[in-house]
Design a protein around this motif. Sequence first.
Motif, PDB file in Angstrom:
ATOM      1  N   GLN A 521       9.919   8.625   0.148  1.00 40.69           N
ATOM      2  CA  GLN A 521      10.637   8.614   1.617  1.00 40.69           C
ATOM      3  C   GLN A 521       9.623   8.144   2.562  1.00 40.69           C
ATOM      4  OE1 GLN A 521      11.528  12.124   3.854  1.00 40.69           O
ATOM      5  NE2 GLN A 521      13.332  11.112   4.833  1.00 40.69           N
ATOM      6  N   GLY A 522      10.163   7.157   3.305  1.00 37.92           N
ATOM      7  CA  GLY A 522       9.342   6.683   4.468  1.00 37.92           C
ATOM      8  C   GLY A 522       9.499   7.421   5.600  1.00 37.92           C
ATOM      9  N   ARG A 527       4.452   6.611   7.721  1.00 37.49           N
ATOM     10  CA  ARG A 527       3.804   6.748   6.316  1.00 37.49           C
ATOM     11  C   ARG A 527       5.088   6.588   5.224  1.00 37.49           C
ATOM     12  NH1 ARG A 527       3.138  12.587   5.980  1.00 37.49           N
ATOM     13  NH2 ARG A 527       4.812  12.441   7.824  1.00 37.49           N
ATOM     14  N   PHE A 528       4.435   6.202   4.032  1.00 44.72           N
ATOM     15  CA  PHE A 528       5.314   6.295   2.969  1.00 44.72           C
ATOM     16  C   PHE A 528       4.854   7.430   2.097  1.00 44.72           C
ATOM     17  CE2 PHE A 528       6.944   4.132  -1.014  1.00 44.72           C
ATOM     18  CZ  PHE A 528       8.180   4.581  -0.899  1.00 44.72           C
ATOM     19  N   GLU A 541       0.592   9.806  -0.348  1.00 46.26           N
ATOM     20  CA  GLU A 541       1.324   9.266   0.783  1.00 46.26           C
ATOM     21  C   GLU A 541       0.304   8.086   1.383  1.00 46.26           C
ATOM     22  OE1 GLU A 541       1.535  11.982   4.550  1.00 46.26           O
ATOM     23  OE2 GLU A 541      -0.512  11.462   4.841  1.00 46.26           O
ATOM     24  N   ALA A 544       1.984   3.023   6.293  1.00 47.31           N
ATOM     25  CA  ALA A 544       2.825   1.860   6.082  1.00 47.31           C
ATOM     26  C   ALA A 544       2.707   0.891   7.270  1.00 47.31           C
ATOM     27  CB  ALA A 544       4.394   2.181   5.922  1.00 47.31           C
ATOM     28  N   ILE A 548       9.237   3.378   9.053  1.00 42.36           N
ATOM     29  CA  ILE A 548      10.150   3.215   7.752  1.00 42.36           C
ATOM     30  C   ILE A 548      11.167   3.967   8.092  1.00 42.36           C
ATOM     31  CG2 ILE A 548      10.753   3.303   5.335  1.00 42.36           C
ATOM     32  CD1 ILE A 548       7.727   3.177   4.993  1.00 42.36           C
ATOM     33  N   PRO A 552      13.783   3.135  -0.061  1.00 41.14           N
ATOM     34  CA  PRO A 552      13.106   2.557  -1.060  1.00 41.14           C
ATOM     35  C   PRO A 552      14.015   2.230  -2.358  1.00 41.14           C
ATOM     36  CG  PRO A 552      12.034   4.652  -0.685  1.00 41.14           C
ATOM     37  CD  PRO A 552      13.580   4.694  -0.013  1.00 41.14           C
ATOM     38  N   VAL A 565       9.969  -0.933  -0.394  1.00 41.08           N
ATOM     39  CA  VAL A 565      10.664  -0.508   0.456  1.00 41.08           C
ATOM     40  C   VAL A 565      10.419  -1.382   1.723  1.00 41.08           C
ATOM     41  CG1 VAL A 565       8.942   1.039   1.573  1.00 41.08           C
ATOM     42  CG2 VAL A 565      11.073   1.881   2.131  1.00 41.08           C
ATOM     43  N   ALA A 567      10.197  -1.801   5.863  1.00 38.66           N
ATOM     44  CA  ALA A 567       9.757  -1.271   6.973  1.00 38.66           C
ATOM     45  C   ALA A 567       9.943  -1.961   8.385  1.00 38.66           C
ATOM     46  CB  ALA A 567       8.116  -0.904   6.945  1.00 38.66           C
TER      47      ALA A 567
END
Length: 700
Positions: A521-522, A527-528, A541, A544, A548, A552, A565, A567
Motif C-alpha cells: 500500500q502507498g 511512503r510505499f 517501506e 515515494a 500515493i 499497486p 505503483v 503516485a
Amino acid sequence: MRRQALGIAIVFLAGLALACGSSEQQAGTKPGATPNGATAAGAPSESEVVDDARLRGADAEVGEWLTTGRTYSEQRYSPLDQINESTVKRMQEVWQFETGLGRGHEATPIVHDGVLFITGSWSIVFAVDARTGKQLWKWDPQVDKLVAKKACCDVVNRGVALYKGRVYVGVLDGRLVALDEKTGVPVWQMVTVDQSLPYTITGAPRVVDGKVIIGNGGAELGVRGYVSAYDAESGKQIWRTYTVPGDPSQPFESKALEKAAETWKGGEWWKIGGGGTAWDSMAYDPELNLLYVGTGNGSPWVRQLRSPGGGDNLYLSSILALSPQTGELVWHYQTTPGDNWDFTATQHMILADLKINGRVRPVIMQAPKNGFFYVLDRKTGELISAEKYVEVTWADRVDKGTGRPVENPGVDYKEGLALVKPTAFGGHNWHPMSFNPKTGLVYIPTHDILGAYRNEQNFKYQPGHWNTGTDFNVFGLITKDTVSGALVAWDPVNQKEVWRHPYALPWNGGLLSTGGNLVFQGTSDGRFVAYRASDGEQMWEQHAGTSIIAAPVTYLLDGKQYVSVVAGWGGAFGLVSGDVSKGSAGDGKGRLLTYALGTGEPPAPQVVLDRITAPGEVYDGERVYHKYCATCHGGAAVAMEGMKDLRKMSPEMRNSLGDIVLRGALRGNGMPDFADVLTEADIAKLRTYIDHRREESGLN
Ligand code: CA
C-alpha cells in the motif's frame, strides 16, 4: 465565530472537489529512467493479443496484469511469491517514470508483453517499457481545461482496458477512445455523454465479450446516471442502461425503470438528473454471465429535495447485476435506500467463493461509503451479511430479514445540523481493496472522518454548478483531529476485523496482496509500504517522493517479480484538505514507481507529517469562497500542490480578481468564470477573506 483549526468542512466537500482547471504545473514529460541493471533492456517480444479467452483465464497469467482488477473477479491478488515476507526487505526501486503532470494519479497499471499502460491526470495515456521505465508512447486527449469545472473530485483517471491490440480509455470530457496498443494512435473516438451537461469519465473501462463498458460521473452537479456498452471493434453503441428513472411523463426505457419510478415520490428529480452515476467499479462473472455495476449518490444529495414524498429512489447507491449482452437488469441490491449523505455504492466490488456456514457460496463483496461491509450471493443478490467495517452512526445495523439498514434518529438533517459517520468521503472510497484467498482476508483502505450535514438555505438549482442542496459552510466543527485512516484486514466470512494499521491521515492508496503473504500500500504521507498479509506486521517501506492514492500491481519479467505503483496526490480529499495534508504530500509530481528485489540494504523509513493549525475569523467572503472556490483552491484557501494557492496571488492578480472570476480573464488557464452566480460585491468579500488567510498564514 471562530473557526477551529483546520476548519473547512472537509466533510461536506466529500466525494467531491470541483472545477479545477487552473494553474497546473506543467513539467515536461521526463522519462526518468534508471535502467535496472539486472535485466537487459530490449524490445518486447511479440505475443498473443489480449482476447476473451485470456481475460477469462487471467488468473493463470501470473506474468501479466491484463485487466484493472487483474481478473474479472477484481480480487487484485497475485499468486507471485518471489517477493515474500522473507525477501521483501531486499526490495528496492529499479526505475521511476515521471508523467510530467501534477494533480491526482489514480490509475492501476495494465501490464502486457513487457509494457505498462497507465493514465495520469487529464486522461493522458502512457505506454512505458516495463524493463527500463522508458516511455514508448504518450497520447494526450487534449481535454479542454474548463471541463475540470464538471469534475467533482479532481481531473483524475483510474486507468485503461486492453483488448485485441487496442487500449481503451474513458476521457474526462466524456469520450471513449480506442488507441492502437503499439503506437497510441486513436482508432476510434466516441462521445458517450451530452457534453452540454456536467458529465465526466474517470473510471477504467472493462471489456466483456467484445464490448467496452463505461459509466460516468457528475451527480454532485446534477446528471442522470447510466452505463453503456460499445462494440470494441467499431465503437458502435450496443446498449445503454440508465440507473435512475427520467421524466415519468415520458415512456420509460425499461420495465426496471418503470418499477424504479414508483420509489421516487413527489419531486422533479429529472430536472436536476437524479444521480446514480456509475463512475467506478464493475466486476464480471463469466459463468453466471453477469456484469456487476456499482451506482452512486442522489442528485441532489438531499432526499427531501429530490423526492419529497420519500421512497427508496432506486437504483441509487446500489449494486446492479446486468446482462453484459443487453444491459438488462437481472437483480439489484440497494445499500442505502433514500440516500441522503452521498453514500455511493460505486466502491470496489470483489467476487469470490466463500465457505459460509458449511456451504460454498458464490459471493460479491463491497465496502461502500456507508460503512457496512456487504457479502451478497452474486447469483441472486440475496444479502448474506453486512457489518460495520468503520464507525457508523447513521444506521444501527442492516436488518437481516429485510436486507435494509435501520437508520438512527437524528441523522436526517431536515431539522438542522447532523453529525454523521461516515461522511461523503466514505468509510472507504474508490481506492481498490484486495482479497487474498490464502489468508481469506479482504484488505480495505478505510477513512475515519466526521461528517456534518445541514440543508443549504433557499437551495436553488444552478445549472453547471454544484447542486447538492447541502451547506458546505458549517465551520467550527471539524478539526485536524477529526480525520484519520487505517488499513483494515477484514474477515468476510465472520464479518470482523482481524488486524489494522492506523494512519494519521485518510486517503491512503489502494491495495495489492500476493502469494508471498504480503499486502502493498502507498500512503497519504508519501511512503510505499509492505505488510505481512496474515498479521499486519510492517515488513518494508520506502519514501515515494509524493503521496500515493492508486493501487499497486505485480508481474513477472524475465523470471523476475516486479511491483509497480502510480503516485500523485489529489482526488477529492487532496483538493480540499488544505493544511491537514500540507507538508506530507511530497513534491506533487506524478510518477510510476517500479520495484524488485536487489541486494542493497533497505533505506531508512521516512515519515513526514507537518500539520499546521490556522484559526481565524469568519467573513462573508469565507462563505462565498467555500461555496464556489474551495473545492479547487483548497479548504481555508490552502491549495493542493499544482493548484493556485490564492493566499499567494500577486498584487496584480488580486486587483484583477473581478476580471478573472467574473469575466473569464484566465479561461485559457482553465479558470472558469462565475458571472452567473457571483457579483462584484462577492469579489470584494472574497478579497477580504483571502487577505485574511494570507495574513493568518504568515505570507505577507
Ligand atoms: Ca458523490
